[in-house]
Design an enzyme around this catalytic site. Structure first.
Site, mmCIF file in Angstrom:
data_model
loop_
_atom_site.group_PDB
_atom_site.id
_atom_site.type_symbol
_atom_site.label_atom_id
_atom_site.label_comp_id
_atom_site.label_asym_id
_atom_site.label_seq_id
_atom_site.Cartn_x
_atom_site.Cartn_y
_atom_site.Cartn_z
ATOM 1 N N ARG A 124 32.705 38.125 21.108
ATOM 2 C CA ARG A 124 32.549 37.498 22.322
ATOM 3 C C ARG A 124 32.377 35.923 21.831
ATOM 4 N NH1 ARG A 124 27.515 37.100 24.473
ATOM 5 N NH2 ARG A 124 26.920 38.972 23.987
ATOM 6 N N TYR B 195 46.111 27.859 45.259
ATOM 7 C CA TYR B 195 46.291 29.338 45.052
ATOM 8 C C TYR B 195 45.094 30.029 45.824
ATOM 9 C CZ TYR B 195 46.660 33.797 42.601
ATOM 10 O OH TYR B 195 46.571 35.066 42.396
ATOM 11 N N ASP C 283 44.664 22.541 37.550
ATOM 12 C CA ASP C 283 45.412 23.770 37.186
ATOM 13 C C ASP C 283 46.782 23.426 36.939
ATOM 14 O OD1 ASP C 283 46.763 26.286 37.249
ATOM 15 O OD2 ASP C 283 45.467 27.309 38.701
ATOM 16 N N LYS D 53 51.552 33.359 32.856
ATOM 17 C CA LYS D 53 52.507 32.836 33.571
ATOM 18 C C LYS D 53 53.523 32.140 32.633
ATOM 19 C CE LYS D 53 50.931 34.156 37.435
ATOM 20 N NZ LYS D 53 49.526 34.254 37.380
#
Ligand code: PLP
Length: 393
Positions: free
Chosen positions: A55, A109, A182, A207
């Site tokens: 982690r 978005y 973003d 993406k």
């Protein structure tokens, strides 16, 4: 040793050979053994670089973070399990030491909007929206609401507007707010937000960067001032990307600039073809001279690279006609997502912007006739032929 013990320990944890593997291996181990407790103590205490628990970081994740950080010219990065996890981490890191107030672009978005409304607002953060393409409105909103952070997309989804990141970054700096950008649609090939003064840059790795439609991931890249805060939060929050996904993303990125150049060129051709098609009412593409942000695009993007998203409205088409057009496509993939090697089509009204009110959609130009095409690396002629037959229908 007995068979049960051998099954658990034999052969494992061999010291790696001296030869260096050409690509970064997939390190799936959840934890790491230190030679001495004193060493582990120093790793936990951040006095010594090293690994202790997945982690907190893995060699595969660290390689990916170094790679994307170098593409974005940042100070450091944190790979996350999705683009949404990355956005959440960036907002949290921005707001830790600032007023719990977010000023977000209206054109954003749908899931990002939900993150603000369903997560941050119920937690007590004030969320305001602004027309991010109107600099005077942004200035007024910053003065009035004193946000801890401003959130925007380089190229907005799905109306493909392009904001003045450098000017907004300067306003944020003067007001003590962090700018989060973003950069998923633009990618570092077109623009690098941290170079323009943003504090955080976020990607859905899913993406263009990973690019093959086979991995979900996200990443936050930030400046020096926010790096320790972001990493400390991530160690606690636990958004870390798994090693398999980190490997796949890194593998994809090796061809990212080549793919993106081709996708941008294909998109420019397809947008020009759509503009002249009798069944098309309007086309939105950042390479058009008539684009509302053409001057900003000329100033901020390299010549000839305008992204690979094309949105268009079909003449007199309501929902049924758009459904029929999309169902007739044979090559273009009818699926949610974007940036893959294959061309993909999406109907924002029923997917990415489904939960937005019809009035808000109308205001942003997300009409019933609007579809969003993510252009792939195929031969553009084949994509055009597919669109043509589906439009004729
Ligand atoms: C611009 C943008 N940002 C963030 C995301 C979220 O990324 P992910 O689906 O990897 O969580 C998406 C997903 O479509 C997106 O289009």
């Amino acid at each position: 040793m007995k068979i049960h013990t051998k099954s658990v320990h034999a052969g494992d944890r061999k010291k790696p050979p001296e030869q260096i593997p050409v690509t970064t291996p997939i390190y799936t181990a959840a934890s790491y053994i230190s030679a001495r407790q004193e060493e582990l103590d120093r790793i936990f205490g951040h006095e010594l670089e090293g690994y202790s628990y997945a982690r907190y970081g893995t060699p595969t994740g660290a390689a990916l973070e170094e790679l994307v950080n170098s593409l974005e010219n940042g100070h450091g990065a944190q790979a996350c399990a999705s683009g949404m996890a990355a956005l959440e981490l960036a907002i949290l890191a921005a707001l830790v030491d600032r007023p719990k107030s977010i000023l977000a672009a209206e054109a954003i978005y749908g899931a990002t909007l939900n993150l603000l409304v369903r997560v941050f607002e119920p937690l007590g953060a004030g969320v305001r929206h602004v027309d991010i393409y109107d600099l005077e409105a942004v200035e007024r909103a910053i003065a009035a609401h004193k946000p801890g952070c401003v959130l925007m997309e380089t190229i907005s989804n799905p109306t493909l507007r392009v904001g003045q990141i450098d000017r907004i970054a300067a306003m944020c700096k003067a007001a003590g707010a962090a700018l989060i950008v973003d950069n998923t649609f633009a990618t570092p090939l077109l623009l690098r937000p941290l170079e323009l003064g943003a504090s955080f840059c976020v990607h859905s790795l899913t993406k263009y960067l990973a690019g093959h439609g086979d991995v979900l991931g996200g990443i936050v890249i930030c400046d020096e001032a926010h790096y320790e805060t972001m990493r400390t939060l991530a160690r606690t929050n636990g958004p870390a990307l798994g090693a398999f996904e980190a490997y796949l993303a890194m593998r994809g990125i090796k061809t990212f600039p080549l793919r993106m150049e081709r996708q941008c060129a294909n998109a420019a051709r397809i947008a020009a073809w759509l503009e002249s098609h009798p069944r098309i009412e309007s086309v939105i593409f950042p390479g058009q001279s008539s684009h509302p942000d053409a001057a900003v695009i000329a100033r901020l993007f390299p010549p000839g690279l305008y992204g690979a998203m094309v949105s268009f409205r079909i003449k007199d088409a309501a929902r049924e006609a758009v459904f029929a057009f999309i169902d007739r496509l044979k090559l273009v993939v009818r699926a949610t997502s974007l940036g893959d090697v294959h061309s993909m089509i999406l109907y924002p009204v029923i997917s990415s912007h489904r939960e937005m009110s019809p009035a808000q959609r109308q205001r942003l130009g997300i009409t019933e006739s609007l579809v969003r095409l993510s252009v792939g690396i195929e031969d553009a002629d084949d994509v055009i032929a597919d669109l043509d037959q589906a439009l004729k229908g």
